[in-house]
Design an enzyme around this catalytic site. Structure first.
Site, PDB file in Angstrom:
ATOM      1  N   CYS A   1      45.955  52.683  45.037  1.00 56.44           N
ATOM      2  CA  CYS A   1      46.545  53.780  45.926  1.00 56.44           C
ATOM      3  C   CYS A   1      45.509  55.043  45.686  1.00 56.44           C
ATOM      4  CB  CYS A   1      47.906  54.431  45.463  1.00 56.44           C
ATOM      5  SG  CYS A   1      49.347  53.085  45.617  1.00 56.44           S
TER       6      CYS A   1
ATOM      7  N   LYS B   1      36.234  34.080  45.363  1.00 58.56           N
ATOM      8  CA  LYS B   1      35.738  34.435  46.333  1.00 58.56           C
ATOM      9  C   LYS B   1      36.395  33.867  47.593  1.00 58.56           C
ATOM     10  CE  LYS B   1      34.422  37.484  45.645  1.00 58.56           C
ATOM     11  NZ  LYS B   1      34.276  37.999  44.662  1.00 58.56           N
TER      12      LYS B   1
ATOM     13  N   ARG C   1      41.260  51.888  48.274  1.00 58.29           N
ATOM     14  CA  ARG C   1      42.277  51.588  47.051  1.00 58.29           C
ATOM     15  C   ARG C   1      43.363  51.180  47.642  1.00 58.29           C
ATOM     16  NH1 ARG C   1      40.400  55.099  42.912  1.00 58.29           N
ATOM     17  NH2 ARG C   1      42.243  55.287  41.986  1.00 58.29           N
TER      18      ARG C   1
ATOM     19  N   TRP D   1      48.655  51.073  48.033  1.00 60.70           N
ATOM     20  CA  TRP D   1      48.794  49.883  47.562  1.00 60.70           C
ATOM     21  C   TRP D   1      50.085  49.344  47.059  1.00 60.70           C
ATOM     22  CZ3 TRP D   1      49.270  46.629  43.293  1.00 60.70           C
ATOM     23  CH2 TRP D   1      48.986  45.302  43.425  1.00 60.70           C
TER      24      TRP D   1
ATOM     25  N   ASN E   1      49.898  58.031  42.401  1.00 62.69           N
ATOM     26  CA  ASN E   1      49.158  56.710  42.035  1.00 62.69           C
ATOM     27  C   ASN E   1      49.281  56.293  40.643  1.00 62.69           C
ATOM     28  OD1 ASN E   1      45.744  56.191  41.252  1.00 62.69           O
ATOM     29  ND2 ASN E   1      47.181  54.529  41.832  1.00 62.69           N
ATOM     30  N   GLY E   2      50.099  54.965  40.582  1.00 62.37           N
ATOM     31  CA  GLY E   2      50.545  54.795  39.385  1.00 62.37           C
ATOM     32  C   GLY E   2      51.752  53.790  39.480  1.00 62.37           C
TER      33      GLY E   2
ATOM     34  N   LYS F   1      40.048  47.679  46.236  1.00 62.83           N
ATOM     35  CA  LYS F   1      38.857  47.779  45.730  1.00 62.83           C
ATOM     36  C   LYS F   1      39.023  48.240  44.191  1.00 62.83           C
ATOM     37  CE  LYS F   1      34.647  47.237  45.916  1.00 62.83           C
ATOM     38  NZ  LYS F   1      34.099  45.622  45.894  1.00 62.83           N
TER      39      LYS F   1
ATOM     40  N   GLU G   1      40.488  35.048  47.991  1.00 60.36           N
ATOM     41  CA  GLU G   1      40.674  36.160  48.098  1.00 60.36           C
ATOM     42  C   GLU G   1      40.376  36.407  49.544  1.00 60.36           C
ATOM     43  OE1 GLU G   1      38.814  39.174  45.674  1.00 60.36           O
ATOM     44  OE2 GLU G   1      37.103  38.303  45.853  1.00 60.36           O
TER      45      GLU G   1
ATOM     46  N   HIS H   1      41.131  15.861  33.082  1.00 56.84           N
ATOM     47  CA  HIS H   1      42.270  15.719  32.151  1.00 56.84           C
ATOM     48  C   HIS H   1      43.654  16.443  33.090  1.00 56.84           C
ATOM     49  CE1 HIS H   1      40.143  14.949  28.746  1.00 56.84           C
ATOM     50  NE2 HIS H   1      39.027  15.458  29.142  1.00 56.84           N
TER      51      HIS H   1
ATOM     52  N   GLU I   1      34.094  32.012  39.979  1.00 59.80           N
ATOM     53  CA  GLU I   1      33.792  33.063  41.005  1.00 59.80           C
ATOM     54  C   GLU I   1      33.785  32.465  42.352  1.00 59.80           C
ATOM     55  OE1 GLU I   1      34.002  35.963  40.892  1.00 59.80           O
ATOM     56  OE2 GLU I   1      32.765  36.777  42.549  1.00 59.80           O
TER      57      GLU I   1
HETATM   58  C1  F6R Z   1      37.114  40.246  43.472  1.00 61.11           C
HETATM   59  C2  F6R Z   1      37.437  41.711  43.037  1.00 61.11           C
HETATM   60  C3  F6R Z   1      38.078  41.660  41.740  1.00 61.11           C
HETATM   61  C4  F6R Z   1      37.534  42.653  40.678  1.00 61.11           C
HETATM   62  C5  F6R Z   1      38.617  43.244  39.868  1.00 61.11           C
HETATM   63  C6  F6R Z   1      38.009  43.940  38.624  1.00 61.11           C
HETATM   64  O1  F6R Z   1      36.293  40.054  44.348  1.00 61.11           O
HETATM   65  O2  F6R Z   1      36.652  42.374  43.150  1.00 61.11           O
HETATM   66  O3  F6R Z   1      38.596  40.569  41.027  1.00 61.11           O
HETATM   67  O4  F6R Z   1      36.609  42.216  40.054  1.00 61.11           O
HETATM   68  O5  F6R Z   1      39.636  43.776  40.157  1.00 61.11           O
HETATM   69  O6  F6R Z   1      37.428  45.165  38.979  1.00 61.11           O
HETATM   70  P1  F6R Z   1      36.360  46.129  38.480  1.00 61.11           P
HETATM   71  O7  F6R Z   1      35.218  45.306  38.484  1.00 61.11           O
HETATM   72  O8  F6R Z   1      36.420  47.456  39.363  1.00 61.11           O
HETATM   73  O9  F6R Z   1      37.148  46.471  36.966  1.00 61.11           O
END
Ligand code: F6R
Length: 631
Positions: free
Chosen positions: A2, A510, A27, A76, A102-103, A626, A513, A529, A506
């Protein structure tokens, strides 16, 4: 998550709020809303819309709200579905108090039940809504004392209410009884006050402020502030007035253009050669006497000498970077290293060991779990009397001015530039580079690698900008073609081993998500396994196979998948053994140590093209944000 923004001053609030929200949409984008005190009627005008900010902008485009004090929110969803009724601002039953938050208010249920018994009607399913009701109740109680109706009264009411709140919050509050004032407060969630020319603007993050002012006052944890056009009063949790000088904002407002790319994510994948170049320019320095290239981190050799072990806390993609980092720190530099999900570490930390370095990795610098884990570690180590147990911290972040950046002066700025796509790409790449720098530094100080090996690794790193550029050229089109064949699959398995196991994780993250296709990464040797039971011809297996320590093993594991009819995609150099792949995404023959920096690129491109082919919102995938500022 948020984003909140709040303004008081002499200019119209609405455009400032909308502009701030545009910069905070990363956010959360489940809904957005604003509330402004109309300067003629002194009433709160509120407008909210479900979904992205553009819906709110459409709503208010023909409305002219005359008011200079207002609050805004981009959501969010945590408590309550992404519907208009749950969008912020939330307003009390008298319509006089409006709040954005926000929280998470952890004890909201208990507070809500009490308020409902007193006759308060709730209009949303959110945790936040208890706050305006509680503030109005406090204001009513204060009015019995015949206090003047002004900003200070609101400040007292808010202070009394937040002392009953459990959890984390950043709050901005309007009250019609003090129509030129705002009260803001924070616990654990970020909040920054910008001092503009003719207005004060508060926001969850600096981009929402940067076009108005470069002079800021970050609010510290547990502080509360009263703002009106004439000034700011800040108080700590003991109600002591705080005086401190504003600081200047280092980051300028950056307008990021998508250029000719269809999505920011693709542009950011393409930014990676430059990310590598910037990193090398900043952190590799040549000794003028010997010509030797060295890592230029700003901590003295003594700092590295004292460290015997390392613990790293991070979430999501940052944790995957940390896992590659851990491999390098242990296997290259010889320092025992553990990586933890920050969300687990904070509730079950390992026993304290002496001479430990704690590294927090977060591109946003605001991830609630990572910040909380770091805070916890600072706290428990600071209370130890033995010097050997005292905290040693390094923050690896793309936002030096963020919450993590303010915890320590030992910051490795990953210098990736603003990343708009919610899925991390170039910040991951730059986090990886930061760990290479650390591993080299430790290996030098501890003497755990020969000078030759260290120089070889450094020299391989200097080739990266070109290698990544060539990879992008080679793979973009073929990844797009491959995406056409696979955009409809239900599951994808990613396999890697050793230093490339985190790259398998990773790659899977990717893909899932942004494309909403189920994907899982495994250490290749673990397939047999359990996960092997998933395989048939409908499940593609993507295997990262780099000549070196575990190449033959990975190829054997890939064979096992092929024997179960899986379609095999290899991320590997064109060399003996890789003919088993049904499709090869070739990468250059490079030293295994630096292979993660290259292996990730085709996987990012493939995920991108699959999601784009499915017609999805690649830059703002559903349910994500983000900056994850809640637990
Ligand atoms: C995936 C992604 C998230 C962040 C995670 C941590 O593409 O971006 O998994 O890596 O939320 O975010 P930061 O790096 O901002 O702590």
């Amino acid at each position: 998550m948020c984003g909140i923004v709040a303004v008081t001053g002499y200019k119209r609030a609405m455009p400032l709020l909308i502009n701030g929200l545009k910069k905070l949409e990363y956010r959360g984008y489940d809904s957005a809303g604003i509330a402004v005190i109309n300067s003629e009627t002194k009433k709160i005008i509120c407008n909210k819309a479900e979904g992205k900010l553009k819906n709110l902008i459409n709503n208010v485009s023909n409305i002219d709200i005359k008011g200079t004090v207002g609050i805004g929110h981009t959501r969010w969803a945590t408590h309550g579905k992404p519907e208009v009724k749950n969008a912020h601002p939330h307003i009390d039953n008298s319509g006089k108090v409006a709040v954005v938050q926000n929280g998470i208010i952890e004890n909201y249920q208990e507070l809500k039940i009490k308020l409902e018994k007193e006759g308060i009607i709730f209009n949303s399913d959110t945790d936040t809504e208890v706050i305006p009701h509680l503030i109005q109740k406090e204001l009513h109680a204060l009015s019995q004392l015949e206090l003047e109706s002004n900003g200070s009264t609101l400040l007292v009411a808010v202070r009394n209410v937040i002392s009953d709140l459990e959890g984390s919050y950043a709050l901005a509050i309007l009250w019609t009884g003090a129509p030129d004032s705002l009260v803001v407060a924070r616990r654990q969630a970020p909040l920054i006050i910008g001092i503009g020319e003719g207005e004060f603007i508060c926001a969850s993050d600096t981009p929402a402020i940067a076009n108005l002012t470069k002079i800021i006052l970050p609010l510290e944890d547990e502080e509360i502030a009263l703002l009106n056009p004439l000034g700011i009063e800040i108080y700590n949790s003991n109600n002591e007035r705080q005086f401190r000088n504003p600081i200047s904002l280092q980051t300028s407002e950056q307008v990021i253009d998508k250029m000719s790319f269809r999505h920011y994510m693709l542009k950011e994948i393409y930014d990676q050669p430059e990310t590598a170049k910037n990193w090398l320019d900043k952190f590799l320095i040549k000794d003028s006497d010997t010509g030797q290239l060295n890592i230029n981190y700003n901590f003295d050799t003594k700092f590295f000498e004292s460290i015997e072990r390392i613990e790293i806390v991070a979430c999501g993609t940052s944790k995957h970077a940390a896992m590659v980092g851990s491999f390098l720190l242990e296997q290259f530099a010889g320092i025992p290293t553990n990586v933890f999900y920050a969300s687990e570490f904070r509730y079950s930390p390992p026993p304290l060991l002496p001479n430990t370095l704690t590294i927090g990795v977060t591109q946003s610098g605001e991830t609630a779990d990572t910040i909380a884990a770091i805070n916890m570690e600072i706290q428990r180590r600071s209370s130890m009397s033995d010097e050997k147990y005292k905290p040693n911290l390094i923050a690896i972040t793309n936002r030096v001015e963020s919450s993590i950046g303010r915890k320590t002066s030992n910051i490795i700025d990953i210098c990736a530039g603003i990343e708009i796509g919610v899925a991390a790409t170039k910040t991951f790449f730059a986090q990886l580079l930061s760990f290479y720098g650390l591993a080299i530094k430790f290996a030098q100080v501890k003497g755990s690698q020969s000078e030759k090996n260290i120089n070889q690794l450094i020299s391989e790193l200097t080739n990266l900008p070109l290698l990544v550029e060539q990879l992008l050229e080679k793979h973009n089109h073929s990844a797009e073609k491959l995406a056409h064949d696979f955009f409809n699959v239900k599951d994808v398995i990613f396999l890697g081993r050793g230093i490339n196991y985190p790259i398998a994780l990773e790659g899977a993250l990717k893909l899932k998500e942004i494309s909403y296709i189920h994907a899982a990464g495994y250490p290749a040797g673990e397939m047999k396994h359990g996960p092997i039971a998933l395989l048939d011809k409908k499940v593609p297996v993507i295997s990262i196979a780099i000549p070196g320590e575990v190449f033959d093993k990975v190829i054997s594991n890939a064979q096992e998948a092929k024997a179960r009819d899986a379609f095999l995609i290899g991320v590997a150099p064109e060399c003996n053994g890789t003919e088993i792949f049904d499709h090869l995404m070739p990468i250059p023959s490079i030293n295994e140590w630096i292979s993660p920096l290259l292996a990730i690129v085709p996987l990012q491109l493939l995920s991108y093209h699959i999601a784009a082919h499915r017609g999805l919102d690649v830059d703002q995938p559903r349910n994500l944000a983000k900056s994850v500022t809640v637990e």
